[in-house]
Scaffold this active site. Structure first.
Site, PDB file in Angstrom:
ATOM      1  N   CYS A 111      -0.394   8.554   6.664  1.00  0.00           N
ATOM      2  CA  CYS A 111      -1.037   7.228   6.699  1.00  0.00           C
ATOM      3  C   CYS A 111      -0.229   6.206   7.476  1.00  0.00           C
ATOM      4  O   CYS A 111      -0.757   5.154   7.849  1.00  0.00           O
ATOM      5  CB  CYS A 111      -1.287   6.723   5.288  1.00  0.00           C
ATOM      6  SG  CYS A 111      -2.185   7.898   4.285  1.00  0.00           S
ATOM      7  N   HIS A 249      -2.165  -0.809   5.845  1.00  0.00           N
ATOM      8  CA  HIS A 249      -2.940   0.405   5.624  1.00  0.00           C
ATOM      9  C   HIS A 249      -3.885   0.180   4.442  1.00  0.00           C
ATOM     10  O   HIS A 249      -3.484  -0.342   3.399  1.00  0.00           O
ATOM     11  CB  HIS A 249      -1.983   1.566   5.356  1.00  0.00           C
ATOM     12  CG  HIS A 249      -2.691   2.805   4.862  1.00  0.00           C
ATOM     13  ND1 HIS A 249      -3.812   3.311   5.483  1.00  0.00           N
ATOM     14  CD2 HIS A 249      -2.432   3.617   3.807  1.00  0.00           C
ATOM     15  CE1 HIS A 249      -4.216   4.383   4.820  1.00  0.00           C
ATOM     16  NE2 HIS A 249      -3.397   4.589   3.809  1.00  0.00           N
ATOM     17  N   ASN A 279     -10.311   4.751   2.636  1.00  0.00           N
ATOM     18  CA  ASN A 279      -8.987   4.999   3.216  1.00  0.00           C
ATOM     19  C   ASN A 279      -9.138   5.993   4.365  1.00  0.00           C
ATOM     20  O   ASN A 279      -9.441   7.160   4.129  1.00  0.00           O
ATOM     21  CB  ASN A 279      -8.066   5.540   2.113  1.00  0.00           C
ATOM     22  CG  ASN A 279      -6.665   5.884   2.602  1.00  0.00           C
ATOM     23  OD1 ASN A 279      -6.425   5.987   3.793  1.00  0.00           O
ATOM     24  ND2 ASN A 279      -5.758   6.085   1.668  1.00  0.00           N
TER      25      ASN A 279
HETATM   26  C1  4VN Z   1      -0.985   4.667  -0.463  1.00  0.00           C
HETATM   27  C2  4VN Z   1      -1.619   4.590  -1.688  1.00  0.00           C
HETATM   28  C3  4VN Z   1      -2.622   5.493  -2.029  1.00  0.00           C
HETATM   29  C4  4VN Z   1      -3.272   5.411  -3.342  1.00  0.00           C
HETATM   30  C5  4VN Z   1      -2.621   5.806  -4.484  1.00  0.00           C
HETATM   31  C6  4VN Z   1      -3.255   5.752  -5.705  1.00  0.00           C
HETATM   32  C7  4VN Z   1      -4.550   5.298  -5.792  1.00  0.00           C
HETATM   33  C8  4VN Z   1      -4.561   4.959  -3.473  1.00  0.00           C
HETATM   34  C9  4VN Z   1      -4.583   5.807  -8.177  1.00  0.00           C
HETATM   35  C10 4VN Z   1      -4.973   5.102  -9.434  1.00  0.00           C
HETATM   36  C11 4VN Z   1      -6.467   5.012  -9.557  1.00  0.00           C
HETATM   37  C12 4VN Z   1      -7.064   4.310  -8.367  1.00  0.00           C
HETATM   38  C13 4VN Z   1      -6.651   4.995  -7.078  1.00  0.00           C
HETATM   39 CL1  4VN Z   1      -1.155   3.390  -2.769  1.00  0.00          CL
HETATM   40  C14 4VN Z   1      -2.955   6.465  -1.117  1.00  0.00           C
HETATM   41  C15 4VN Z   1      -2.310   6.533   0.083  1.00  0.00           C
HETATM   42  C16 4VN Z   1      -2.673   7.581   1.032  1.00  0.00           C
HETATM   43  O1  4VN Z   1      -3.277   6.987   2.137  1.00  0.00           O
HETATM   44  C17 4VN Z   1      -1.333   5.634   0.432  1.00  0.00           C
HETATM   45  N1  4VN Z   1      -5.173   4.904  -4.668  1.00  0.00           N
HETATM   46  N2  4VN Z   1      -5.231   5.251  -6.994  1.00  0.00           N
HETATM   47  C18 4VN Z   1      -6.788   4.288 -10.858  1.00  0.00           C
HETATM   48  O2  4VN Z   1      -6.879   3.061 -10.890  1.00  0.00           O
HETATM   49  O3  4VN Z   1      -6.882   4.972 -11.893  1.00  0.00           O
END
Ligand code: 4VN
Length: 324
Positions: A111, A249, A279
């Protein structure tokens, strides 16, 4: 010797998948996805691969500058979802747009890919040997997602974006700050290759799918990204107030709120398009940059200060400060 961005462009494949569309085959809801991530829909490539998206973005960049592809000295594609290991996605883009003179290669920093690639390309140009080059971020995340896994499948989308770099008398790049922590590589893996030769009985079987420790990544970003933002501000000798826009990002809207609070830059300065695109990994920053330029929010040549920041698998993270 200076380098500047002279044009931008992006391409999103036309097929839109809404959160409600996902509930047809997955136990999730529009409300949960919007509340936890800020995402309402994503674009998914049908019959198009990463190089097709990247080539379309490239054509749009060149068209906006009225430039012929034959003038390009190089094409650099940041992607973690290349069409193939060989040829590179960039070589396929070269073929599709007719950039006969360009040297072409891919870079993978997950990313953070566009940030790392933009830095690399800028330094390649500062050598003085090249006049014009394309830096693209392009992904078809849909092909590595496990569509049975609701914890990751709802997050990602497909798309491509990029910039044209040209030599200029003045340098528009103010500072950069790039990092990796390979000791935490297991936090985000995708398309791990199987070992297919017959000389090892316990050869790795591989795993096509993206696998992510969401909590771990979220915590890593909350801790490390404020630090790189502070670092790049310091290196550029800029104050927070000098920054017109933070283009981060687009991984999760709640994360943008965390970053805004921690670095004390108002959330209104954090650009976002995650609701529409999800994303898109290495493509997210250049897609968002071009959308802001197309809608007139940012103007090339205005001299405004923009902070780009990326973070993700590797782990990788980093920031670039530039004038536009
Ligand atoms: C950076 C990040 C993420 C990412 C990590 C976790 C996440 C996106 C987990 C908890 C969930 C909601 C979604 Cl911070 C991914 C990348 C990769 O590009 C980079 N979402 N979540 C909840 O709230 O339970």
């Amino acid at each position: 010797m200076g380098v500047k961005i002279t044009a931008t462009g992006h391409y999103l494949p036309p097929h839109v998948v809404t959160n409600d569309d996902l509930t047809v085959f997955m136990d999730t809801s529009d409300e949960w996805i919007q509340k936890r991530t800020g995402i309402s829909q994503r674009h998914i490539a049908i019959n198009e691969n990463t190089s097709d998206l990247a080539a379309e973005a490239a054509k749009r960049i060149l068209a906006s500058r009225n430039m012929d592809a034959t003038e390009l000295d190089f094409i650099l594609v940041a992607t973690m979802t290349p069409d193939a290991q060989s040829p590179s996605t960039a070589c396929k883009v070269q073929e599709k747009i007719g950039a006969t003179k360009a040297f072409c290669f891919d870079m993978n920093a997950a990313c953070s890919g566009f940030i790392f690639a933009l830095s690399t390309a800028m330094h390649v140009m500062q050598s003085g040997s090249y006049q014009k080059g394309l830096v693209l971020g392009a992904e078809t995340m849909s092909k590595i997602i496990n569509w049975q896994d609701r914890s990751t499948a709802v997050l990602f989308g497909d798309g491509a974006g990029g910039v044209l770099l040209e030599q200029s008398a003045q340098n528009y790049f103010l500072a950069e700050d790039l990092h990796s922590d390979g000791t935490r590589y297991m936090s985000l893996t995708a398309d791990e290759k199987a070992v297919l030769h017959p000389f090892q009985s316990d050869a790795p079987k591989g795993n096509q799918y993206l696998s992510m420790d969401g909590r771990g990544i979220f915590d890593f970003v909350s801790r490390n990204v404020p630090e790189t933002i502070h670092q790049v501000l310091e290196k550029a000798a800029c104050k927070k107030e000098d920054v017109s826009w933070v283009i981060a990002h687009q991984a999760n809207r709640r994360l943008l709120e965390v970053l805004s609070k921690k670095v004390k830059i108002p959330l209104e300065k954090f650009a976002t398009n995650i609701a529409q695109t999800g994303n898109t990994s290495a493509a997210s920053v250049p897609i968002l940059l071009d959308q802001m330029i197309q809608e007139g929010t940012i103007q090339i040549g205005s001299g405004e200060t923009i902070l780009l920041t990326g973070f993700g698998g590797g782990l990788t993270w980093g920031s670039i400060m530039m004038n536009i």
